[in-house]
Design an enzyme around this catalytic site. Structure first.
Site, PDB file in Angstrom:
ATOM      1  N   LYS A   1     -41.552  90.630  14.051  1.00  0.00           N
ATOM      2  CA  LYS A   1     -41.707  89.186  13.848  1.00  0.00           C
ATOM      3  C   LYS A   1     -40.390  88.624  13.345  1.00  0.00           C
ATOM      4  CE  LYS A   1     -43.850  85.648  10.998  1.00  0.00           C
ATOM      5  NZ  LYS A   1     -44.894  85.207  10.097  1.00  0.00           N
TER       6      LYS A   1
ATOM      7  N   GLU B   1     -46.383  75.689   0.713  1.00  0.00           N
ATOM      8  CA  GLU B   1     -46.465  77.139   0.453  1.00  0.00           C
ATOM      9  C   GLU B   1     -45.953  77.538  -0.937  1.00  0.00           C
ATOM     10  OE1 GLU B   1     -44.919  79.527   3.611  1.00  0.00           O
ATOM     11  OE2 GLU B   1     -45.366  81.403   2.574  1.00  0.00           O
TER      12      GLU B   1
HETATM   13  C1  LIG Z   1     -40.920  78.240   8.532  1.00  0.00           C
HETATM   14  C2  LIG Z   1     -41.784  77.253   8.344  1.00  0.00           C
HETATM   15  O1  LIG Z   1     -43.124  77.442   8.103  1.00  0.00           O
HETATM   16  C3  LIG Z   1     -43.625  78.711   7.707  1.00  0.00           C
HETATM   17  C4  LIG Z   1     -44.797  78.437   6.856  1.00  0.00           C
HETATM   18  C5  LIG Z   1     -46.046  78.222   7.382  1.00  0.00           C
HETATM   19  C6  LIG Z   1     -46.288  78.543   8.732  1.00  0.00           C
HETATM   20  C7  LIG Z   1     -45.327  79.107   9.500  1.00  0.00           C
HETATM   21  C8  LIG Z   1     -45.592  79.461  10.914  1.00  0.00           C
HETATM   22  O2  LIG Z   1     -46.748  79.361  11.353  1.00  0.00           O
HETATM   23  O3  LIG Z   1     -44.647  79.833  11.634  1.00  0.00           O
HETATM   24  C9  LIG Z   1     -44.010  79.492   8.943  1.00  0.00           C
HETATM   25  O4  LIG Z   1     -44.100  80.858   8.659  1.00  0.00           O
HETATM   26  C10 LIG Z   1     -41.362  75.847   8.326  1.00  0.00           C
HETATM   27  O5  LIG Z   1     -42.163  74.966   8.030  1.00  0.00           O
HETATM   28  O6  LIG Z   1     -40.154  75.570   8.577  1.00  0.00           O
END
Ligand SMILES: C=C(O[C@H]1C=CC=C(C(=O)O)[C@@H]1O)C(=O)O
Length: 389
Positions: A138, A191
């Site tokens: 990932k 988050e």
């Molecule tokens: C990297 C980001 O979100 C992260 C946090 C929640 C969901 C995310 C996703 O689904 O990719 C990311 O991991 C961003 O908002 O720039």
């Protein structure tokens, strides 16, 4: 939390923010810190005992005329030094109430994506190919959107406008001189990287997303299909595993729910897992915990080293403090750190927004591009700027 000299009659709110302040509004309370009296430089890779000494030294040197708290932002790159500040005053207030201040906003007269949408989509395709060919599982790829306003954007106004739609998020404004003179990182992150109070540690990692929709029926269907999506569940599981692995050696007890739950912002649905633990050593500070956890696969990837290399090769810009952490750590070690997401660097009339998406084996470039566009909307809406076409 103590204050040597009140900033404003308590309780404070984000409306009391002045340029140069540190503001952090969490679901539990709002914190405003002013007048740095001591800088705390944290070299990369310093062990927990070193951090403990460095904080104790800074609090002692700042003396009785300061608040016993260190505040600031950690950069995305764990190999870069972090700079926190011990402020003269720090005042806490109740959680921020939703309100959008009226008044004219600067007009956005130019916008430029870096990388361009098609280049970002190509980067996603390259990442998917790398995942198929190598040990990478990932990687989170981000992009930026530069806006030029017809007059300076007030970071305090942007902060308060962000508070309206997402009162349950983590609102922040922190100066980041490393990004340029008078540059402030302002955002509304959903988050929680880590919070620590006494022996209790909690994290709320997010990963796996779907844009919200104005039609309630379509919106509900998007949430339902996100919750059922095997791709998003896998993307999420990498983050939960990494957070649990980082906390386990530090905890006497750790609770990790078996399944994620849906969580929403005004613009996005996410999968989230609330992890809680009891620290074996309650003296471990929230700052040490943040450094032990960062960067999680919510912003970097799995395995972390390979993901960092892929980010360095596929992203044509420096993340700075985006996808790092923003928060505070008290002299007793308690504190709270949010992941620096849904944010923008503001410097006069220049605004640079950031958004990223987690890429796994079955990611589709068009869907990841749409996800980053939806994530830009948090700040775009607060600026009353039109979303990307
Ligand atoms: C990297 C980001 O979100 C992260 C946090 C929640 C969901 C995310 C996703 O689904 O990719 C990311 O991991 C961003 O908002 O720039």
């Amino acid at each position: 939390m103590t204050s040597a000299r009140p900033l404003a009659p308590p309780p404070v709110s984000l409306a009391d923010y002045r340029p140069g302040d540190f503001a952090f509004a969490a679901p539990g309370r709002t914190l405003l810190a002013r007048d740095p009296v001591r800088e705390v430089v944290l070299p990369p890779g310093e062990p927990e005992s070193g951090l403990r000494e460095r904080l104790a030294e800074a609090f002692a040197a700042a003396g009785a005329q300061s608040a016993p708290i260190a505040v600031g932002a950690l950069p995305f790159d764990p190999g870069a030094p972090a700079r926190l500040a011990v402020p003269r005053t720090a005042v806490a207030g109740p959680p921020e109430r939703a309100r959008v201040p009226p008044g004219p906003l600067p007009r956005i007269r130019e916008r430029r994506e870096e990388p361009a949408a098609h280049e970002y989509a190509r980067g996603v395709a390259l990442a998917v190919d790398r995942i198929a060919r190598t040990g990478l599982r990932k990687v989170v790829l981000a992009r930026t959107l530069r806006l030029e306003a017809d007059r300076p954007v007030d970071p305090g106004l942007l902060l308060r406008r962000l508070a309206g739609p997402d009162p349950r998020g983590y609102l922040f404004a922190v100066d980041v001189p490393a990004a340029g003179p008078r540059t402030t990182l302002v955002g509304a992150s959903p988050e929680l990287l880590v919070a620590k109070r006494g022996r209790t540690v909690s994290c709320h990692p997010l990963a796996g997303s779907a844009p919200r929709h104005a039609d309630p029926g379509v919106d509900r269907e998007r949430a339902r299909s996100l919750a059922a999506s095997a791709k998003d569940r896998r993307e999420h599981a990498f983050v939960v595993a990494a957070v649990a692995d980082a906390l386990r050696p530090l905890c006497a007890a750790l609770e990790v729910p078996a399944r994620p739950a849906l969580t929403a912002t005004a613009t996005m649905w996410h999968l989230g897992t609330r992890i809680t633990g009891e620290l074996a050593d309650p003296g471990v500070s929230s700052l040490a915990l943040a450094r032990a956890l960062h960067p999680t696969p919510a912003v970097c990837g799995t395995p972390a080293e390979e993901a960092r290399r892929a980010i360095g090769e596929l992203e044509p810009f420096d993340r700075g403090h985006y996808a790092g952490a923003v928060g505070w750590c008290g002299a007793d070690g308690d504190g709270e750190w949010a992941v620096a997401l849904r944010c923008a660097e503001v410097a006069g009339g220049q605004v640079r927004l950031f958004a990223g998406a987690g890429i796994v084996a079955d990611s589709r470039p068009a869907a990841e591009l749409a996800e980053t566009e939806a994530k830009f909307r948090t700040v775009l809406a607060a600026l009353a700027a039109a979303p990307a076409e």
